[in-house]
Motif scaffolding. Structure first.
Motif, PDB file in Angstrom:
ATOM      1  N   ALA A   1       0.834  -1.202   0.000  1.00 26.79           N
ATOM      2  CA  ALA A   1       0.000   0.000   0.000  1.00 26.79           C
ATOM      3  C   ALA A   1       0.871   1.256   0.000  1.00 26.79           C
ATOM      4  CB  ALA A   1      -0.937  -0.007   1.206  1.00 26.79           C
ATOM      5  N   SER A   2       1.932   1.264   0.780  1.00 33.49           N
ATOM      6  CA  SER A   2       2.824   2.423   0.838  1.00 33.49           C
ATOM      7  C   SER A   2       3.516   2.651  -0.500  1.00 33.49           C
ATOM      8  CB  SER A   2       3.856   2.218   1.945  1.00 33.49           C
ATOM      9  OG  SER A   2       4.770   3.281   1.976  1.00 33.49           O
ATOM     10  N   ALA A   3       4.001   1.570  -1.114  1.00 33.16           N
ATOM     11  CA  ALA A   3       4.682   1.696  -2.410  1.00 33.16           C
ATOM     12  C   ALA A   3       3.719   2.223  -3.475  1.00 33.16           C
ATOM     13  CB  ALA A   3       5.271   0.350  -2.834  1.00 33.16           C
ATOM     14  N   LYS A   4       2.491   1.716  -3.468  1.00 32.88           N
ATOM     15  CA  LYS A   4       1.491   2.165  -4.445  1.00 32.88           C
ATOM     16  C   LYS A   4       1.149   3.633  -4.225  1.00 32.88           C
ATOM     17  CE  LYS A   4      -2.970   1.046  -6.415  1.00 32.88           C
ATOM     18  NZ  LYS A   4      -4.195   0.269  -6.339  1.00 32.88           N
ATOM     19  N   GLU A   5       0.986   4.013  -2.959  1.00 31.01           N
ATOM     20  CA  GLU A   5       0.672   5.402  -2.631  1.00 31.01           C
ATOM     21  C   GLU A   5       1.802   6.342  -3.082  1.00 31.01           C
ATOM     22  OE1 GLU A   5       0.587   7.666   1.536  1.00 31.01           O
ATOM     23  OE2 GLU A   5      -0.992   6.158   1.345  1.00 31.01           O
ATOM     24  N   GLN A   6       3.042   5.955  -2.846  1.00 32.50           N
ATOM     25  CA  GLN A   6       4.175   6.772  -3.282  1.00 32.50           C
ATOM     26  C   GLN A   6       4.230   6.877  -4.804  1.00 32.50           C
ATOM     27  OE1 GLN A   6       7.799   5.279  -1.572  1.00 32.50           O
ATOM     28  NE2 GLN A   6       7.144   5.698   0.519  1.00 32.50           N
TER      29      GLN A   6
ATOM     30  N   THR B   1       1.896  14.339  -8.761  1.00 34.38           N
ATOM     31  CA  THR B   1       1.551  15.628  -8.162  1.00 34.38           C
ATOM     32  C   THR B   1       2.584  16.108  -7.132  1.00 34.38           C
ATOM     33  OG1 THR B   1       0.213  14.504  -6.483  1.00 34.38           O
ATOM     34  CG2 THR B   1      -0.925  15.261  -8.493  1.00 34.38           C
ATOM     35  N   ALA B   2       3.716  15.414  -7.084  1.00 29.56           N
ATOM     36  CA  ALA B   2       4.741  15.781  -6.094  1.00 29.56           C
ATOM     37  C   ALA B   2       5.357  17.135  -6.445  1.00 29.56           C
ATOM     38  CB  ALA B   2       5.828  14.719  -6.042  1.00 29.56           C
ATOM     39  N   PRO B   3       5.531  17.996  -5.448  1.00 28.16           N
ATOM     40  CA  PRO B   3       6.180  19.285  -5.707  1.00 28.16           C
ATOM     41  C   PRO B   3       7.658  19.070  -6.055  1.00 28.16           C
ATOM     42  CG  PRO B   3       5.607  19.064  -3.377  1.00 28.16           C
ATOM     43  CD  PRO B   3       5.096  17.853  -4.082  1.00 28.16           C
TER      44      PRO B   3
END
Length: 181
Positions: free
Chosen positions: A80-85, A91-93
């Protein structure tokens, strides 16, 4: 290490309430120094029990490892963490992307974005077994001396290094059983 942290969190809710908080970290400050830490927090009068809880739970994990259900919970969390990242990359600044790049350079790693490595990360996570997790934990905690840091307000307690070491040795002398389900 997250599985060890979960075990410690369960002890926070234990009726004996030996510890009030926990943290388990794996850090590489300055790129070269590798710092593993197990932190337990508790009442000053029970400091020996707080030290013993950290020592025994780390030793229990090293000696007996983790069961399949603990590993599966960790796998799900890591997927879940890898997918979220990976999803957040779009959209990462720019400052966050720059931070990832600098961290990679500091670690001596090849820079890749989370979405580029998602399939490989999931594949590696899926290969994790109770045995491989125990071997990795043993490897991480072997080869270097362990240091203990005990702190409290000076007006509450004054401990000598010998008292801290004695508490640690007393805990280490008590056998640990495999984790209970």
């Amino acid at each position: 290490l997250d599985m060890l942290a979960r075990r410690l969190r369960h002890l926070i809710n234990d009726p004996e309430k030996t510890i009030a908080a926990e943290a388990v970290d794996n850090e590489r400050p300055f790129g070269r120094l590798h710092v593993l830490s197990v932190v337990t927090v508790g009442d000053v009068p029970r400091w020996k029990s707080v030290v013993a809880t950290a020592e025994r739970e780390l030793r229990r994990a090293i000696d007996y490892g983790f069961d399949a259900s603990e590993v599966e919970v960790e796998r799900e969390s890591m997927r879940a963490s890898a997918k979220e990242q990976a999803e957040a990359v779009a959209t990462a600044p720019a400052a966050r992307l720059a931070e990832w790049l600098v961290n990679s350079v500091e670690q001596g790693d090849v820079f890749t974005l989370p979405d580029e490595r998602l399939a490989r990360v999931v594949q590696n996570v899926d290969r994790a077994t109770p045995e491989s997790c125990q071997a990795a934990l043993r490897d991480a905690w072997s080869g270097s001396p362990r240091y203990m840091f005990v702190t409290a307000h000076a007006h509450l307690i004054k401990l000598s290094p010998e008292e801290i070491l004695d508490a640690y040795k007393a805990s280490a002398a008590i056998p640990v059983a495999p984790p209970s389900a």
